[in-house]
Design an enzyme around this catalytic site. Structure first.
Site, PDB file in Angstrom:
ATOM      1  CG  LEU A 105      -1.842   1.217   1.352  1.00 60.92           C
ATOM      2  CD1 LEU A 105      -2.941   1.148   0.297  1.00 60.92           C
ATOM      3  CD2 LEU A 105      -2.464   1.276   2.743  1.00 60.92           C
ATOM      4  CG  HIS A 120       7.312   4.456  10.114  1.00 59.63           C
ATOM      5  ND1 HIS A 120       6.783   5.632   9.626  1.00 59.63           N
ATOM      6  CD2 HIS A 120       8.665   4.573  10.040  1.00 59.63           C
ATOM      7  CE1 HIS A 120       7.769   6.430   9.251  1.00 59.63           C
ATOM      8  NE2 HIS A 120       8.921   5.815   9.498  1.00 59.63           N
TER       9      HIS A 120
END
Length: 338
Positions: free
Chosen positions: A126, A230
Site C-alpha cells: 500500500l 511507523h
C-alpha cells in the site's frame, strides 16, 4: 475522478516512481525496474487465469487520475502469503519455566521464527501520494482490495493478514533491527529491506536465529519497537482495524511491526458490502459516500462515489461513474458506505 484498476505494463515508469517514494519497509515495492516488470507481468497473468481455488497469484492495483493519467498510489493482494516458499514471521509468546522445589513459576516473552502464516492471503504494497493521505482515496486504495476478494472469494484463503511497517527513525535506523537482525547480517536496516524487496525474504529469514530470542535480553529501545507502528503506517493500520482486523502474536522479523489478522468472512467490506445493478441516470440526489466496484476480473474497477438512497438492487450512477467502472445498464456492482 480517481479509479482503482489492475496494473498494466505501461504503468512501469510511474510504478517505479511510487516505489521510489514509498516508505522504507514496504519491501513489496522494490525500486528496480526489472523486479517491478516481473511483478506487473505476474499480476496480469493472475488476472487472466481461470482460477478455481486459492493459489500463488498476485493482484496488483493502481490508483489512476483519469484526467491527468497520473498514478497516485498502488496496493496488492497475494492470494497466498508464502507462494512457493515459506512466509516467515516472528511469533511473540510467553515461555514459562518452573521449579517445583522452589515453588517458582515465571513467564518470559520470547520471539521465535515461524512459518505459521504462510497459507493465509496477504495484503501488501500500500502506497499513496501524501496529499491524498487521510482522504476517501486512501480508503479506496486499501478497501477496494477487499471488495475484489468478496467478488472472487474462491481465489483467496479463509483468513487475511497484513504486516504494518514497524518503527524506524528519520535516518532509517530501526532499533529492533539493530538489536536482532544486524548481528546476523551486518547490514543496515534500509539495505536489508532493499535486499528483501529485490530478492526474497526467505534467504534472509533462514539466516535468522533458529532458537527463541528472549525479549527481556534485548535493549529497551528494541523492546519498545515490538508491535510499534511507523507513524506513516498508522493510517493503513487504522483503516484495517475498522474493517475488523486485529493484532495477534506475530510481528515482522525485520522491524518488529505488528501483523493484522482477520477471518475473511468477518471483514466488514466483505461481510456487509451490498450487491446491486447499475442503473445509468442523470440526476443523483446524493445522501452518502460509497466505495463502488464492478465485479469483473481483468477489468476490475473501483471508485469513490456520492450516491442517492439505495432502493432495492438498483444503483443509480451518472455517466462519468459508469465510464470509470466500465459498466452499463444491468451490470452487477458492489458497494459499501465509506
Amino acid at each position: 475522478m480517481l479509479v482503482l484498476r489492475p496494473v498494466e505494463l505501461t504503468d512501469l515508469p510511474q510504478l517505479q516512481r511510487l516505489a521510489r517514494e514509498s516508505l522504507v519497509g514496504v519491501t513489496s515495492l522494490p525500486d528496480d525496474s526489472e523486479r517491478l516488470r516481473e511483478k506487473i507481468l505476474g499480476s496480469r497473468a493472475s488476472f487472466d487465469q481461470d482460477v478455481q481455488h486459492q493459489g500463488t497469484e498476485n493482484y496488483l492495483f493502481v490508483l489512476e487520475d483519469l484526467t491527468t493519467r497520473r498514478l497516485a498510489g498502488c496496493s496488492e493482494i497475494l492470494a497466498t502469503a508464502g507462494p512457493g516458499e515459506p512466509f516467515y514471521s516472528l511469533r511473540n509468546r510467553d515461555f514459562t519455566s518452573a521449579s517445583r522445589e522452589l515453588n517458582i513459576e515465571h513467564g518470559v516473552s520470547a520471539l521465535s521464527l515461524c512459518q505459521d502464516l504462510s497459507a493465509h492471503t496477504l495484503l501488501r504494497g500500500l502506497h499513496i501520494d501524501p496529499p491524498l493521505s487521510r482522504t476517501a482515496y486512501c480508503e479506496l486504495l486499501s478497501r477496494a482490495r477487499l471488495l475484489f476478494i468478496a467478488a472472487h472469494a474462491r481465489r483467496f484463503a479463509e483468513a487475511v493478514i497484513t504486516e504494518i511497517v514497524g518503527f524506524s527513525d528519520d535516518q532509517g535506523q530501526s532499533p529492533f533491527w539493530d538489536a536482532v537482525g544486524k548481528h546476523f547480517f551486518d547490514l543496515p536496516y534500509v539495505e536489508a529491506e532493499r535486499l528483501c524487496g529485490l530478492e526474497s525474504r526467505t534467504f534472509l529469514a533462514e539466516l535468522m536465529p533458529q532458537y527463541p530470542i528472549y525479549v527481556p535480553m534485548l535493549p529497551q529501545a528494541a523492546q519498545d519497537c515490538i508491535g510499534r507502528i511507523h507513524p506513516d503506517g498508522q493510517e493503513a493500520f487504522d483503516i484495517l482495524e475498522r474493517e475488523g482486523f486485529e493484532t495477534n502474536s506475530y510481528v515482522d522479523l525485520f522491524d518488529g511491526g505488528p501483523t493484522l489478522y482477520a477471518r475473511t468472512a468477518n471483514i466488514r467490506s466483505i461481510a456487509h458490502s451490498q450487491r446491486g445493478i447499475a442503473q445509468p441516470g442523470t440526476i443523483i440526489d446524493a445522501t452518502g459516500t460509497y466505495l463502488v466496484s464492478n465485479e469483473f476480473l481483468g477489468d476490475y474497477r473501483a471508485i469513490v462515489a456520492d450516491l442517492g438512497p439505495i432502493a432495492g438492487q438498483s444503483v443509480t450512477l451518472d455517466a462519468a461513474m459508469c465510464a470509470a467502472l466500465k459498466v452499463t445498464a444491468g451490470s452487477p456492482v458492489r458497494l459499501i458506505a465509506l
